[in-house]
Each structure stands twice: as C-alpha cells, then as structure tokens.
Design an enzyme around this catalytic site. Sequence first.
Site, PDB file in Angstrom:
ATOM      1  N   ASP A   1      -1.384  -6.375   6.389  1.00 36.03           N
ATOM      2  CA  ASP A   1      -2.312  -5.720   6.395  1.00 36.03           C
ATOM      3  C   ASP A   1      -3.577  -6.735   5.851  1.00 36.03           C
ATOM      4  O   ASP A   1      -3.350  -7.391   4.808  1.00 36.03           O
ATOM      5  CB  ASP A   1      -2.076  -4.581   5.124  1.00 36.03           C
ATOM      6  CG  ASP A   1      -3.470  -3.872   4.830  1.00 36.03           C
ATOM      7  OD1 ASP A   1      -4.713  -4.078   5.249  1.00 36.03           O
ATOM      8  OD2 ASP A   1      -3.240  -2.633   4.316  1.00 36.03           O
TER       9      ASP A   1
ATOM     10  N   TYR B   1       0.878  -1.287   0.146  1.00 42.54           N
ATOM     11  CA  TYR B   1       0.003  -0.150   0.159  1.00 42.54           C
ATOM     12  C   TYR B   1       0.814   1.151  -0.136  1.00 42.54           C
ATOM     13  O   TYR B   1       1.815   1.389   0.910  1.00 42.54           O
ATOM     14  CB  TYR B   1      -0.891  -0.038   1.259  1.00 42.54           C
ATOM     15  CG  TYR B   1      -1.724   1.097   1.569  1.00 42.54           C
ATOM     16  CD1 TYR B   1      -2.644   1.735   0.578  1.00 42.54           C
ATOM     17  CD2 TYR B   1      -1.711   1.651   2.863  1.00 42.54           C
ATOM     18  CE1 TYR B   1      -3.569   2.689   0.816  1.00 42.54           C
ATOM     19  CE2 TYR B   1      -2.699   2.765   3.188  1.00 42.54           C
ATOM     20  CZ  TYR B   1      -3.643   3.229   2.087  1.00 42.54           C
ATOM     21  OH  TYR B   1      -4.306   4.215   2.369  1.00 42.54           O
TER      22      TYR B   1
ATOM     23  N   LYS C   1     -12.952  -0.112   5.992  1.00 42.83           N
ATOM     24  CA  LYS C   1     -13.494  -0.855   4.650  1.00 42.83           C
ATOM     25  C   LYS C   1     -14.921  -1.785   4.991  1.00 42.83           C
ATOM     26  O   LYS C   1     -15.659  -1.199   5.489  1.00 42.83           O
ATOM     27  CB  LYS C   1     -12.398  -1.361   4.107  1.00 42.83           C
ATOM     28  CG  LYS C   1     -11.142  -0.717   3.996  1.00 42.83           C
ATOM     29  CD  LYS C   1     -11.395   0.427   2.939  1.00 42.83           C
ATOM     30  CE  LYS C   1     -10.367   0.955   2.284  1.00 42.83           C
ATOM     31  NZ  LYS C   1      -9.421   1.620   3.296  1.00 42.83           N
TER      32      LYS C   1
END
Length: 399
Positions: free
Chosen positions: A190, A118, A215
């Site tokens: 993650d 990311y 999310k």
Amino acid sequence: MDENKKHKDDTIAVHAGRRPLDNFGVVNPPVYHASTILHPTIKSWEGRKEGTVHKVGRHSVMYGRMGTPTQFALRDALSELEGAADTELLPSGMSACAMPFLALAAPGAHFLVPDNVYLPVRNLSSGYLTQLGCEVTFYDPAIGAGISELIRPETKMIWTEAPGSLTFEMPDLRAIVAAAKEKGVLTGIDNTWGAGYFLKPIALGIDFSAHALTKYPCGHSDAMLGSVSCATQELYDLIHQTTLYQGIGVSPDDCYLVQRGLRTMPTRLMRHHENGIRIAQWLAERPEVVRVLHPALPEDPGHAIWKRDFTGACGLFGAVVKAPDRDRLVAMVEGYDLFGIGASWGGFESLCITAYPEKIRTATDWPQDGQVLRFHIGLEDPEDLIRDLERGFDRLAGK
C-alpha cells in the site's frame, strides 16, 4: 519510454498521459462518458479485442467498462510515474489493495500481512480470504529479513505498508523483497503514503504498488479512486482479468479529477512534507506528548530506513498524547478550528482523529501509554496550525 528520454518525476506528473493534439488542443484529457462503443463494420466489431480500430496510444476502446481515453490517460500517467508495466484503476483505495489478494486467492493459498495493516485490509484478510479457503499470517512489521522464516511453500504474497497504518513503523522493504524473491513469492505494498512520488516500490523489486488515489493524487477530498501498478505485463494481465471477472469499472469523472490533481501533486506534496515535519517537531517538544510517530524525525526508530528508501514524507503521522481525562481529550480535539475530524486524508485540509491500535493487533503488542492521535497536516500556514494546537493543549489541561 526510452530510458535516455525519461523525465524527472515533477515533469512526468505534469505531462504523462496527456495528448492535447489528439483532443483538439485541449490541455486536460476530456471526460468520455460511454457504455456502447460503435464500430463501422462487422470486421471491426469482430476484431475489437485485437484493437483493429479506436486506438488511443497503446490502448483499444472496446466497451465503456473497459476504459475510454479518460481512464487511459490516468493509467498511462500513473504507470510512468511508478515505473510500472501497466496500471489498473479501481473504484477505491481499498479495492486496489484487495485486488492482488483476490487475484491470487485459491483454497490453501497463504498470505503474509503486517500486524499494523490498514484495518479494512485486516478485515479482508481475516474474513473474506478465509471464506475462500486461504490462510493469513500477521507478522511483526519490524521483522525485516526474518520474514523468510514465515514463508511457506503455499505462500502467494507478502503484503506491506510503508509506513504502517496508525503507528507508522517503517518496514525494511529491501530485506522483505530479497527474502520473497529467494523463495519465489510475490510482494505488494500500500503505497498511498509515498504516493508514487516519495517512494518507488517497483524499483525496489515489489510486484504490486497499490494506491488510494483518493488521497494525494486527487488532493481535494472529492473523489474516490484506487490503482494497482504492476511490475510486469503478466502481473497486470492477472489483475486486469480478475477485475473483469468482478465487473468492476471506474467513473470517468473521478478519473478526470484525479488526473487533474496529479498535475500539481509534486508541488502540494512538498508543502505537506514541510508542514508535516514542522508540526511533528513542534509536537515532539510538548510535555503532553509521549512521542511522535513520524519516520522522518531523526529520533524515530524507522528513520534510517525512511532516509534510505524515501525522498520525502507526506503530511500524515501520529502522536501519543498523555490523556488521563477523556472529557478533556474530547474537548481538545472537538475544539480545533482548523483540524477536522474525519477519515481519509491527502486533501488540502488538516485532520485529527483518535486511534486505538491496541484493539486491533494480534501478532504484536502496542503499549498503552497514552492516546494515539492521527494527524494529517494540510496546506494551511503552519503558524496558524500551531496556534490551534496550542489552544487544544490548553483545553486538555482544563484551562
């Protein structure tokens, strides 16, 4: 929880962390706004860190920043879902990913980070961590057991993503964990894509499981929150102390929204799973698509690992599209009715953005054989989404 009484994940998501009979029968944990917490006596005040009063389950209410029953309800639910010793809540997913690094950072410390990480974590790694005197090595996400050759005496943690950002490679987490444990190195992940539901990192031996609760646990694109679930109490204490040093607290309102969303997350995730695979399979048949980047598809290079370690797939994946004409590509994406253009994902709505992994990587190359698009498939009817995508391909062709 007694192992003999452990429930399945769908039941945990509905019930964990809730104490209705401690809250006048209210089903959802109420929102407690608090900074000051009053104590009835000096003895209570001086013993607050030992939890002499104001107990909520195993937690003590001492000061607003350190948590109220609203935060504790979410921490307990996530810990039970992840199989963790305890969970720290952070203001965002990025904060959650950063915290294990910052807790271990020291001059000379070394970290291993996948090349498809990311982007904000890459920026942390190559920026702030170097200011703290740390060193970071970016590694090929397909390295597997070969990670052992990159581990140094000063390596503190191996970071992972499963699958990786933008390009969705599936790392061999079991091989990485085995190499790390052999050399006494911590591991973190993650786990936003797996949501603590489709993937159980702690059961695989990973030490830190970070999430963007923004999310799927929230699920409605209206809250910012993150979490780090820790394999042991000692590791949680390390994360918690680092959080306290930085004065970090989380909003009870966001905690309320996320724990409320958590109750329906399994049902929503299964719809994301079904919709996502259906759309990915449809895209794979289109002549405009070079390849689909989705580990749940049998032709994907990471499919065997995904099938071994995951129980499902969320709605996020990528596709490489033939796009020789930039203006037509822009028209294709901007003209969608049902796919919004925006960061984040995990909400009820579908999204599509452009991505450029070739501009980011340093340890591996990304073949520039088309435009990478990242799709998030929401909860809409898939037939409607397919019609929207078809019209987009018409625009790409100049029709």
